[in-house]
Design a protein around this motif. Structure first.
Motif, PDB file in Angstrom:
ATOM      1  N   ASN A   1     -12.758   3.060   2.102  1.00  0.00           N
ATOM      2  CA  ASN A   1     -11.352   2.666   2.029  1.00  0.00           C
ATOM      3  C   ASN A   1     -11.085   1.478   1.112  1.00  0.00           C
ATOM      4  O   ASN A   1     -10.182   1.542   0.262  1.00  0.00           O
ATOM      5  CB  ASN A   1     -10.830   2.407   3.448  1.00  0.00           C
ATOM      6  CG  ASN A   1      -9.359   2.040   3.488  1.00  0.00           C
ATOM      7  OD1 ASN A   1      -8.985   0.905   3.214  1.00  0.00           O
ATOM      8  ND2 ASN A   1      -8.520   3.001   3.844  1.00  0.00           N
TER       9      ASN A   1
ATOM     10  N   THR B   1      -8.628   9.512  -0.173  1.00  0.00           N
ATOM     11  CA  THR B   1      -9.531   8.699   0.645  1.00  0.00           C
ATOM     12  C   THR B   1      -8.755   7.643   1.429  1.00  0.00           C
ATOM     13  O   THR B   1      -8.971   7.453   2.633  1.00  0.00           O
ATOM     14  CB  THR B   1     -10.584   8.011  -0.239  1.00  0.00           C
ATOM     15  OG1 THR B   1     -11.409   9.007  -0.854  1.00  0.00           O
ATOM     16  CG2 THR B   1     -11.466   7.073   0.568  1.00  0.00           C
ATOM     17  N   ALA B   2      -7.866   6.953   0.756  1.00  0.00           N
ATOM     18  CA  ALA B   2      -7.101   5.893   1.402  1.00  0.00           C
ATOM     19  C   ALA B   2      -6.248   6.443   2.543  1.00  0.00           C
ATOM     20  O   ALA B   2      -6.232   5.888   3.652  1.00  0.00           O
ATOM     21  CB  ALA B   2      -6.225   5.182   0.374  1.00  0.00           C
TER      22      ALA B   2
ATOM     23  N   LYS C   1       0.825  -1.203   0.000  1.00  0.00           N
ATOM     24  CA  LYS C   1       0.000   0.000   0.000  1.00  0.00           C
ATOM     25  C   LYS C   1       0.863   1.258   0.000  1.00  0.00           C
ATOM     26  O   LYS C   1       0.569   2.233  -0.682  1.00  0.00           O
ATOM     27  CB  LYS C   1      -0.929   0.005   1.221  1.00  0.00           C
ATOM     28  CG  LYS C   1      -2.095  -0.959   1.122  1.00  0.00           C
ATOM     29  CD  LYS C   1      -3.008  -0.836   2.341  1.00  0.00           C
ATOM     30  CE  LYS C   1      -4.235  -1.723   2.195  1.00  0.00           C
ATOM     31  NZ  LYS C   1      -5.127  -1.615   3.383  1.00  0.00           N
TER      32      LYS C   1
ATOM     33  N   ALA D   1     -11.223   2.408  -2.495  1.00  0.00           N
ATOM     34  CA  ALA D   1     -10.128   3.306  -2.872  1.00  0.00           C
ATOM     35  C   ALA D   1      -8.868   2.516  -3.210  1.00  0.00           C
ATOM     36  O   ALA D   1      -8.218   2.750  -4.245  1.00  0.00           O
ATOM     37  CB  ALA D   1      -9.858   4.299  -1.752  1.00  0.00           C
ATOM     38  N   TRP D   2      -8.510   1.570  -2.350  1.00  0.00           N
ATOM     39  CA  TRP D   2      -7.315   0.769  -2.623  1.00  0.00           C
ATOM     40  C   TRP D   2      -7.507  -0.107  -3.862  1.00  0.00           C
ATOM     41  O   TRP D   2      -6.563  -0.305  -4.650  1.00  0.00           O
ATOM     42  CB  TRP D   2      -6.973  -0.101  -1.420  1.00  0.00           C
ATOM     43  CG  TRP D   2      -6.363   0.666  -0.285  1.00  0.00           C
ATOM     44  CD1 TRP D   2      -6.884   0.861   0.964  1.00  0.00           C
ATOM     45  CD2 TRP D   2      -5.104   1.355  -0.288  1.00  0.00           C
ATOM     46  NE1 TRP D   2      -6.037   1.633   1.732  1.00  0.00           N
ATOM     47  CE2 TRP D   2      -4.937   1.942   0.990  1.00  0.00           C
ATOM     48  CE3 TRP D   2      -4.101   1.533  -1.260  1.00  0.00           C
ATOM     49  CZ2 TRP D   2      -3.799   2.691   1.323  1.00  0.00           C
ATOM     50  CZ3 TRP D   2      -2.975   2.280  -0.922  1.00  0.00           C
ATOM     51  CH2 TRP D   2      -2.834   2.844   0.344  1.00  0.00           C
TER      52      TRP D   2
ATOM     53  N   HIS E   1      -8.989   8.845  -4.877  1.00  0.00           N
ATOM     54  CA  HIS E   1      -8.852   7.549  -4.207  1.00  0.00           C
ATOM     55  C   HIS E   1      -7.634   7.546  -3.288  1.00  0.00           C
ATOM     56  O   HIS E   1      -7.674   6.960  -2.192  1.00  0.00           O
ATOM     57  CB  HIS E   1      -8.734   6.435  -5.242  1.00  0.00           C
ATOM     58  CG  HIS E   1     -10.023   6.127  -5.951  1.00  0.00           C
ATOM     59  ND1 HIS E   1     -11.152   5.729  -5.283  1.00  0.00           N
ATOM     60  CD2 HIS E   1     -10.356   6.166  -7.272  1.00  0.00           C
ATOM     61  CE1 HIS E   1     -12.131   5.522  -6.150  1.00  0.00           C
ATOM     62  NE2 HIS E   1     -11.672   5.785  -7.361  1.00  0.00           N
TER      63      HIS E   1
ATOM     64  N   SER F   1      -8.491   8.080   5.549  1.00  0.00           N
ATOM     65  CA  SER F   1      -9.277   7.092   6.300  1.00  0.00           C
ATOM     66  C   SER F   1      -8.372   6.198   7.143  1.00  0.00           C
ATOM     67  O   SER F   1      -8.700   5.881   8.297  1.00  0.00           O
ATOM     68  CB  SER F   1     -10.145   6.259   5.348  1.00  0.00           C
ATOM     69  OG  SER F   1      -9.351   5.595   4.375  1.00  0.00           O
ATOM     70  N   GLU F   2      -7.231   5.787   6.600  1.00  0.00           N
ATOM     71  CA  GLU F   2      -6.305   4.959   7.383  1.00  0.00           C
ATOM     72  C   GLU F   2      -5.830   5.733   8.617  1.00  0.00           C
ATOM     73  O   GLU F   2      -5.756   5.179   9.722  1.00  0.00           O
ATOM     74  CB  GLU F   2      -5.099   4.572   6.522  1.00  0.00           C
ATOM     75  CG  GLU F   2      -5.431   3.714   5.314  1.00  0.00           C
ATOM     76  CD  GLU F   2      -5.317   2.230   5.589  1.00  0.00           C
ATOM     77  OE1 GLU F   2      -4.925   1.859   6.712  1.00  0.00           O
ATOM     78  OE2 GLU F   2      -5.631   1.444   4.661  1.00  0.00           O
TER      79      GLU F   2
ATOM     80  N   ALA G   1       0.782   4.142  -2.808  1.00  0.00           N
ATOM     81  CA  ALA G   1       0.519   5.535  -2.457  1.00  0.00           C
ATOM     82  C   ALA G   1       1.638   6.445  -2.943  1.00  0.00           C
ATOM     83  O   ALA G   1       1.376   7.548  -3.470  1.00  0.00           O
ATOM     84  CB  ALA G   1       0.346   5.659  -0.946  1.00  0.00           C
TER      85      ALA G   1
END
Length: 348
Positions: A322, A300-301, A186, A325-326, A297, A304-305, A190
């Motif tokens: 989430n 958002t990821a 992830k 988004a991923w 996205h 939210s994390e 990102a």
């Protein structure tokens, strides 16, 4: 030179109010003359409740995060009043005045902090998230957002320029949030999209239009009639409004249509085409709208994390977007940006 970090806006770094149902009911009765039963509504930063009176009329009572700026709350109220005048047929909440004639009341919370209070009309309908998606529904959403943005053209307010993490055009300021991602895959994903944003989008943002936008037009915030799933009956949650690039509005909304079809571009392309038919995107906006859809996205990821760890009691609400988004970031990782642009604009 790019900013390397963002000072956390207080409203995202402060827990939402948590008044008991009895306290909410008393507040509605004393301040607004509305006697009814309270039930909880979801919210990220604020406490929201439905107050239902004996005759079945429902209202939305909104208790702002105690760290929210008064100018921002006033901006949101002024924007709703402006839309009601400019486009009275748009199904948005109406701001109701208190018994003393005020659009904003104040309440002291149990910890001694003070929050602003608003009462809005309640809009009936089913959240699109809980319906079967269709081509016509996506197009209705696209044209509906364009009409909303047309109504907001020319509207200005000092509170519109507030700082907001959910501003897709300032995604680079979330770079430090990538460090908290525990999953190496992830984190790599990102970093890939953050670099693309900084290289391909950020330098072009000075060439696009900006105005006050809704900024959160997604499947939970648009309501449709239960028996007419392509007829929009409500546009809700104006809490993320701000003055920002118009193309970010379109991209943010389009991002939520990637799921529900075999081809992740089918839904977004229909949505963007319907928006474009009402409020055309110009050439610089068309160049980066797909990039910003991906960036939403990413935003958002990351947010939210970060917030789910800090507010585990509200994790379900915070993380609701989430996984998608991923998934979207994974789908788009190897697609050249020009191909993504062409596929998103294929119906225009």
């Amino acid at each position: 030179m790019l900013e390397t970090a963002l000072q956390e806006p207080a409203a995202l770094n402060t827990a939402a109010p948590d008044l008991a149902p009895a306290a909410l009911e008393q507040l509605a009765a004393v301040r607004y003359g509305i006697v009814g039963k309270s039930s909880a509504l979801g919210g990220e930063r604020d406490q929201n409740a439905c107050i239902e009176s004996a005759d079945g009329t429902r209202y939305v009572l909104k208790i702002s995060n105690p760290s929210e700026q008064a100018a921002v709350v006033d901006f949101q109220i002024a924007a709703l009043d402006h839309i009601a005048r400019a486009a009275p047929d748009l199904p948005i909440p109406r701001v109701l005045r208190s018994l003393s004639g005020q659009s904003i009341e104040q309440v002291t919370l149990p910890d001694g902090s003070v929050s602003m209070v608003r009462l809005l009309t309640y809009l009936d309908g089913v959240q699109i998230k809980h319906t079967e998606r269709s081509d016509g529904q996506r197009r209705a959403m696209g044209s509906g957002l364009a009409r909303l943005d047309l109504a907001l053209q020319g509207f200005s307010h000092t509170g519109a320029h507030h700082d907001l993490l959910w501003n897709v055009s300032t995604a680079h300021r979330l770079r430090d949030k990538m460090e908290s991602l525990q999953d190496p895959a992830k984190q790599q994903l990102a970093r890939h999209f953050m670099a693309r944003f900084e290289r391909d989008v950020l330098p072009r943002l000075g060439d696009v239009r900006a105005q006050v936008i809704h900024n959160d037009y997604h499947l939970y915030n648009v309501l449709v009639a239960p028996q007419e799933l392509e007829r929009i009956t409500g546009i809700i949650d104006f809490g993320d409004m701000l003055h920002a690039p118009l193309v970010g509005e379109v991209a943010t909304a389009a991002a939520f249509h990637m799921t529900g079809s075999e081809d992740p571009f089918t839904g977004p392309a229909q949505f963007v085409a319907a928006y474009h038919a009402e409020l055309p995107l110009n050439a610089p906006e068309q160049e980066i709208v797909a990039d910003l859809m991906v960036t939403r996205h990413l935003v958002t990821a990351l947010i939210s994390e970060w917030r789910a760890v800090r507010y585990p009691h509200n994790r379900a609400y915070i993380m609701r977007h989430n996984p998608a988004a991923w998934e979207a970031l994974g789908q788009l990782a190897d697609l050249p940006r020009q191909d993504a642009r062409d596929r998103l604009l294929s119906d225009i």
